[in-house]
Design an enzyme around this catalytic site. Sequence first.
Site, PDB file in Angstrom:
ATOM      1  N   SER A   8       0.792  -1.021  -0.086  1.00 34.47           N
ATOM      2  CA  SER A   8       0.075  -0.200   0.063  1.00 34.47           C
ATOM      3  C   SER A   8       0.842   1.167   0.009  1.00 34.47           C
ATOM      4  CB  SER A   8      -0.918   0.005   1.403  1.00 34.47           C
ATOM      5  OG  SER A   8      -0.111   0.007   2.425  1.00 34.47           O
ATOM      6  N   SER A 129      11.735  10.593   6.245  1.00 34.17           N
ATOM      7  CA  SER A 129      10.624  11.345   6.463  1.00 34.17           C
ATOM      8  C   SER A 129      10.948  12.844   6.944  1.00 34.17           C
ATOM      9  CB  SER A 129       9.543  10.699   7.815  1.00 34.17           C
ATOM     10  OG  SER A 129       8.603  11.850   8.089  1.00 34.17           O
ATOM     11  N   TYR A 155       8.939   7.463  15.825  1.00 32.32           N
ATOM     12  CA  TYR A 155       9.151   7.312  14.335  1.00 32.32           C
ATOM     13  C   TYR A 155      10.356   8.232  14.042  1.00 32.32           C
ATOM     14  CZ  TYR A 155       7.418   7.783   9.687  1.00 32.32           C
ATOM     15  OH  TYR A 155       7.205   8.103   8.516  1.00 32.32           O
ATOM     16  N   LYS A 159      13.597   7.768  12.150  1.00 36.72           N
ATOM     17  CA  LYS A 159      13.801   8.166  10.773  1.00 36.72           C
ATOM     18  C   LYS A 159      15.053   8.811  10.513  1.00 36.72           C
ATOM     19  CE  LYS A 159      10.220   6.368   8.452  1.00 36.72           C
ATOM     20  NZ  LYS A 159      10.569   5.432   7.340  1.00 36.72           N
ATOM     21  N   THR A 190      -1.477   8.463   2.911  1.00 35.89           N
ATOM     22  CA  THR A 190      -1.385   7.073   2.852  1.00 35.89           C
ATOM     23  C   THR A 190      -2.132   6.683   3.887  1.00 35.89           C
ATOM     24  OG1 THR A 190       0.331   7.140   4.383  1.00 35.89           O
ATOM     25  CG2 THR A 190       0.948   7.186   2.155  1.00 35.89           C
TER      26      THR A 190
END
Length: 282
Positions: A8, A129, A155, A159, A190
């Site tokens: 995805s 990111s 996160y 990253k 997303t």
Amino acid sequence: CIVTGANSGLGFEVARGLAMRGAAVHMLCRNAERGAAAQRNIIAQAAATEVQLHVVDLSDLGSLRRFAESFAAPRVHVLVHNAGLLPLQREITEEGLELTVATHLVGPFLLTRLLRPKLPGARVIFVSSGGMYAKRLDVDAMMSNDGDYDGVAAYAMTKRGQVVLSELLAQDLSDIGATVNAMHPGWAATKGVEHSLPRFWKMMRNRLRTPAEGADTVLWLAIAERVAGESGKFWFDRRAAPTHLLRRTRDNQQERKRLWQICETFARDSPRPAKKTSSTTR
């Protein structure tokens, strides 16, 4: 071409884009059902036959070893480290790693290390990111499994770690002519963003990039002649971008070395498969 997290979002668009350009694409997906649906979709859209699905969990180091042992292709020309997640609560893997550390850092490092004999001249790409701009590399914080947990902070920190790891791997793989780069896709609409950041999604969904727009620079780094030989850089919208916008986020050589050593330690000590157990479907 290998694309992780290809069922995805950005990973799907990268896999689809490569297949439409005639590449033999290997999709690494954690969920077999969603992976198979994405595989069928890509085959139908791209009129491609060389699209294979491998059920692999990037946070499971044993799963990565089983994949690498069963992977028969003699060469890998493109390796896209796209699989990512933003947990709402702390999750610890069997190896004792926090889930984002395992998925974003140790897993990709191990996969790259296992595939190294197949990577001469390859292009390796990390999908990072813009969130990493807010964090500095802090290995102690990443490896600590105590205290309150902030999924957004974990996160962003991992990253940041991906950008550092891509720079270190660029040096490590230079002797085989492979290039390693990281990129920032911008904020794209997303399922991951919708699930993990619901308030942000609600406010910004009409302003976000499409997954295809977010995947554009990944595809460009994978195939463009213009970037042949470029390595150890961070890219945004097909341009090299700075890796730091704030002085407080700058890392030092000691932290960079510690990140490398931790990845090497887990790569060395992770479980070895007892036998081949291929999980590939066509």
